[in-house]
Design an enzyme around this catalytic site. Structure first.
Site, PDB file in Angstrom:
ATOM      1  N   GLU A 283       1.038  -1.651   0.143  1.00  0.00           N
ATOM      2  CA  GLU A 283       0.156  -0.014  -0.158  1.00  0.00           C
ATOM      3  C   GLU A 283       0.848   1.301   0.014  1.00  0.00           C
ATOM      4  O   GLU A 283       1.435   1.819   0.443  1.00  0.00           O
ATOM      5  CB  GLU A 283      -0.615   0.119   1.018  1.00  0.00           C
ATOM      6  CG  GLU A 283      -2.204  -1.168   1.570  1.00  0.00           C
ATOM      7  CD  GLU A 283      -3.410  -0.478   0.304  1.00  0.00           C
ATOM      8  OE1 GLU A 283      -3.308   0.412   0.081  1.00  0.00           O
ATOM      9  OE2 GLU A 283      -4.086  -1.739   0.325  1.00  0.00           O
TER      10      GLU A 283
ATOM     11  N   ASP B 114      -8.251  -6.056  -7.627  1.00  0.00           N
ATOM     12  CA  ASP B 114      -8.341  -4.975  -7.084  1.00  0.00           C
ATOM     13  C   ASP B 114      -6.753  -5.752  -5.916  1.00  0.00           C
ATOM     14  O   ASP B 114      -7.410  -7.730  -5.965  1.00  0.00           O
ATOM     15  CB  ASP B 114      -9.304  -4.449  -5.943  1.00  0.00           C
ATOM     16  CG  ASP B 114      -8.840  -3.223  -5.198  1.00  0.00           C
ATOM     17  OD1 ASP B 114      -7.344  -2.919  -5.242  1.00  0.00           O
ATOM     18  OD2 ASP B 114      -9.812  -2.552  -4.660  1.00  0.00           O
TER      19      ASP B 114
ATOM     20  N   GLU C  52      -1.440  -6.894  -3.294  1.00  0.00           N
ATOM     21  CA  GLU C  52       0.016  -6.512  -2.820  1.00  0.00           C
ATOM     22  C   GLU C  52       0.564  -6.769  -1.077  1.00  0.00           C
ATOM     23  O   GLU C  52       0.708  -6.611  -0.726  1.00  0.00           O
ATOM     24  CB  GLU C  52      -0.029  -5.084  -3.318  1.00  0.00           C
ATOM     25  CG  GLU C  52      -0.803  -3.992  -1.986  1.00  0.00           C
ATOM     26  CD  GLU C  52      -2.407  -3.940  -2.344  1.00  0.00           C
ATOM     27  OE1 GLU C  52      -3.179  -4.389  -2.079  1.00  0.00           O
ATOM     28  OE2 GLU C  52      -1.990  -3.904  -4.217  1.00  0.00           O
TER      29      GLU C  52
ATOM     30  N   ASP D 148      -4.764   4.289  -5.612  1.00  0.00           N
ATOM     31  CA  ASP D 148      -5.273   5.224  -4.857  1.00  0.00           C
ATOM     32  C   ASP D 148      -5.046   6.163  -3.841  1.00  0.00           C
ATOM     33  O   ASP D 148      -4.216   6.776  -3.011  1.00  0.00           O
ATOM     34  CB  ASP D 148      -6.202   5.045  -2.979  1.00  0.00           C
ATOM     35  CG  ASP D 148      -7.042   3.512  -3.030  1.00  0.00           C
ATOM     36  OD1 ASP D 148      -7.440   2.808  -4.615  1.00  0.00           O
ATOM     37  OD2 ASP D 148      -6.957   2.571  -2.505  1.00  0.00           O
TER      38      ASP D 148
END
Length: 781
Positions: free
Chosen positions: A183, A442, A445, A509
């Site tokens: 992220e 999506d 990770e 994002d």
């Protein structure tokens, strides 16, 4: 930064010893030479450009170091914090053997003088005329070192690009880049937001965090290198005259790439990482509308867009599985089937949209949640996967529960062949079976380093492989259903070989902000860095995704939401990228949406037609991506490598080779400073011609009213002339707003382009008319 002695300031180079006389070997088109003990110089050249070094050690300095290490890894919600304890570090290298092993292969071997009983080997093998592989190993008393580091020479002037989807910095000289899929964070250095998010959820992130990093670079010295390893690695480019590449592995596998131009080097690298196939033609017809809210809302939104002559390709309905409240707003039920309460008459809606040549897209990720308390559950996919043993496991054999926001989920084990068959069946029966033509694929990770895998592989080594396999399984599912070329899935996570499988990437994002660290500016950096790393197709959520609302009231510097102006500038930027897709954001009610005002919907409709008008040109670029690996969005350096100023550019880009785009990336700005390389350029909106003579380019200041972002095209470009003609025919570049030059040399800033209307008026009226605020609906129809 991760504590890694193989990539830290504590390393100052070890001495290299070798008594072998000067010698060289030609393997394929590559030449590997030892220039003798007097220089201590090992170099690699290429027969097509023998005067240029494509790899060398620092003369007299070891090119391989090693150590034993134990990693301390702490992860939370897809964020990984890695510290490393190392001992027995060796760096005083002795070359004892330099000989051909077999045809097109060469072996160097020796020992470390600072470790008795140590050995090391470095093998080179030719892959083709532009690729040379290298494998390095080292051991002491038969025990392999599990920390290996290459050290190579650089020049102070050399600049490094690539490293996958990077968001804050494009040029990496002087930086260290940890390479792990994770992220990126919320804020990524924007203060105090980053610190607050780190304190609350350990989710602030750093500038180097990326969903889709890649252990590779391409440099302005026309050389490229990548690691084939999927283990965690660090690229240390801090020093001016050398760089280091360290990995947590007992075999370091790498490749050196040769090219005579930046595009040639990209072409060589994409032979390794894979080249992306053209995305489905229907995606180029217009906008993909990302929205939530159910069947009735889709029809209402469609009617508004049709009334404004928007070009639409489809609707992306991520809440097709139903929603629930979480800490960041609302999130989906991760049980992959249609929620008929959320979308009553789903099949009729899909058929209705298809009758209008509009596609439906949905959402998928590699997690499942226990949805037994979901009121509309039909298929218990979680229970089926749990009973089949399809999840990654904890040490006690139970499914590994990974915290997301305020709920936990279980991650499918992609090393388990049965789990892969299960996932492809879910895609076939529940996703494709519901009628969509694509989905967001999506996550991927977040594989924990301590997870137990079906295959017995070390999860730490498999972590970066997981997003590659995730894309591969999605690709195999559509191929097995014989819908490849008609179905789009877009991924945010990735690693070096992801381009071989993903149909399209997206940048994940972004914060709904103007900031460089995390916002609209980071999109431009991400598009160019990923393009240099083999990701030919990439795009962003129009308007950004992450809205921060920590308290019921707004807090300056902590509360971020999408304004109308930010949305409209993001729309302009996205019209010149491979995909034009909106997103409402994680808290839609706090973000300005494309249908919230007349100004926004008219502006959006206009640029959906600009995007559609560029489809024939993007089709040409798609062929280049397939045949040569070129990205659609390009750093200008790819085409102007001899212009030193070009290398510094970070916030303007080329679409293909013909369009120079310098989007407006700051609030309340009506002009942009941009750089045009040598040649003749034409301003898209006013048709003003700008001739840049001389060996290098020139800085300009360009007026940028809302609805006319600075875009120039090469005067000889047919695609540019065709688009400009359509714009002129439909009243988008009328003469009155351009009564003075749209673009002037930067040294003449005292003659700044006049602004015919105020920003406030432009936000209310994107057509920039003076007499009436009624916008013409037939623009680019």
């Amino acid at each position: 930064m991760p504590e890694n002695l193989l990539a830290s300031d504590k390393y100052h180079g070890g001495p290299l010893q070798c008594n072998l006389s000067e010698q060289s070997f030609a393997i394929g088109r590559f030449i590997i030479a030892w220039r003798g003990p007097e220089t201590g110089h090992l170099v690699i050249q290429h027969a097509d450009d023998p005067k240029r070094l494509i790899w060398s050690n620092v003369p007299g300095v070891s090119f391989l170091t090693a150590a034993h290490g134990t990693a301390d890894v702490r992860d939370s919600r897809g964020f990984f914090r890695i510290k490393d304890r190392q001992h027995c570090c060796v760096k005083e290298q002795v070359i004892e053997c330099f000989a051909e092993e077999e045809e097109n292969a060469l072996l160097l071997s020796g020992r470390f003088s600072d470790a008795s009983g140590s050995t090391w080997k470095l093998r080179f093998r030719v892959i083709d005329e532009s690729q040379l592989s290298m494998d390095a190993t080292a051991s002491v008393d038969g025990k392999p070192y599990n920390r290996l580091c290459l050290v190579a020479a650089s020049r102070p002037e050399e600049q490094f690009f690539g490293f996958g989807a990077q968001f804050t910095h494009l040029q990496m000289k002087g930086r260290r880049i940890p390479v792990i899929s994770q992220e990126p964070g919320i804020g990524r250095g924007i203060q105090p937001l980053t610190s607050v998010m780190e304190k609350i959820a350990k989710a602030g992130g750093h500038w180097w965090n990326s969903y889709a990093p890649s252990p590779m670079f391409i440099s302005t010295d026309l050389r490229a290198f990548c690691l084939e390893n999927t283990e965690y690695s660090v690229f240390d480019l801090c020093a001016s005259e050398f760089f280091r590449v360290g990995t947590f592995a007992d075999i370091l596998r790498g490749r050196i790439f040769f090219g005579t131009s930046p595009l040639h080097v990209v072409e060589a690298y994409t032979r390794f990482c894979g080249r992306m196939k053209p995305i489905p033609a229907w995606t180029q017809n217009g906008a993909i509308i990302g929205m939530q809210g159910g069947t009735s809302k889709v029809r209402t939104t469609l009617a508004k867009l049709e009334a404004n002559n928007a070009n639409i390709a489809g609707f992306w309905l991520q809440d097709w599985v139903g929603k629930r409240k979480t800490a960041i707003g609302s999130q989906l039920w991760w049980n992959w089937e249609v929620d008929q309460d959320q979308y009553p008459g789903w099949d009729d809606l899909v058929a209705e949209l298809r009758s209008k040549d509009l596609r439906v897209l949905t959402y998928l990720n590699p997690f499942l949640v226990d949805a037994s308390n979901h009121r509309n559950l039909k298929h218990g996919l979680y229970e089926e996967a749990r009973e089949g043993g399809y999840f990654i496991r904890q040490a006690d054999g139970s499914p590994y529960q990974i915290m997301n926001t305020t709920f936990s989920a279980s991650m499918l084990d992609l090393t388990n062949p049965e789990a892969c068959l299960f996932l492809k069946r879910v895609i076939r029966e529940h996703v494709l079976g519901a009628g969509p033509s694509g989905w967001m694929a999506d996550y991927a990770e977040a594989l924990p380093f301590d997870a137990q895998l079906h295959s017995g592989q070390d999860a730490a080594s498999y972590h970066n492989q997981y997003p590659i396999e995730w894309a591969k399984i999605n690709r195999e599912a559509i191929a097995e259903e014989d819908v490849e070329g008609d179905v789009l899935f877009f991924t945010r996570s990735g690693y070096h070989r992801s381009p071989a499988y993903s149909t399209c990437f997206w940048l994940g994002d972004q914060l709904t902000s103007w900031r460089q660290e995390d916002g609209i500016k980071s999109v431009v950096v991400g598009l160019m860095s990923s393009g240099l790393s083999g990701m030919s197709y990439n795009h962003a959520d129009i308007g950004g995704y992450t809205t921060t609302s920590l308290l019921p009231f707004r807090i300056p510097s902590l509360s971020y939401s999408r304004s109308q102006e930010l949305l409209m500038r993001w729309i302009e930027l996205s019209a010149f990228t491979p995909l034009f897709r909106t997103h409402e954001g994680n808290i839609p009610a706090k973000n300005h949406q494309i249908t919230d005002s007349e100004a926004a919907i008219v502006h959006f409709a206009k640029f959906s037609r600009v995007f559609a008008a560029l489809a024939p040109y993007r089709q040409q670029l798609a062929q280049e991506a397939l045949e040569k690996g070129y990205p659609l969005v390009r750093h200008p350096w790819l085409h102007y490598p001899h212009d030193a100023e070009i290398r510094k550019l970070q916030l303007q880009f080329l679409l293909g080779s013909d369009f120079m785009v310098a989007p407006v990336l700051d609030a309340a700005r009506e002009n942009v400073r941009l750089y045009l390389p040598q040649g003749e350029w034409i301003h898209l909106w006013s048709k003003q011609k700008v001739a840049v003579s001389g060996p290098t380019g020139q800085w300009f200041v360009c007026t940028a009213p809302m609805g006319a972002p600075p875009v120039f095209f090469v005067a000889a470009s047919k695609a540019g002339c065709d688009l400009a003609e359509k714009i002129a025919q439909n009243g988008l570049g009328g003469s009155s707003p351009w009564s003075s030059p749209a673009c002037i040399p930067a040294e003449d800033e005292s003659r700044k382009p006049s602004r015919s209307t105020s920003l406030r008026a432009l936000l209310a009226c994107p057509c920039r008319c003076r007499s009436s605020h009624k916008v013409q609906p037939e623009l680019l129809s």
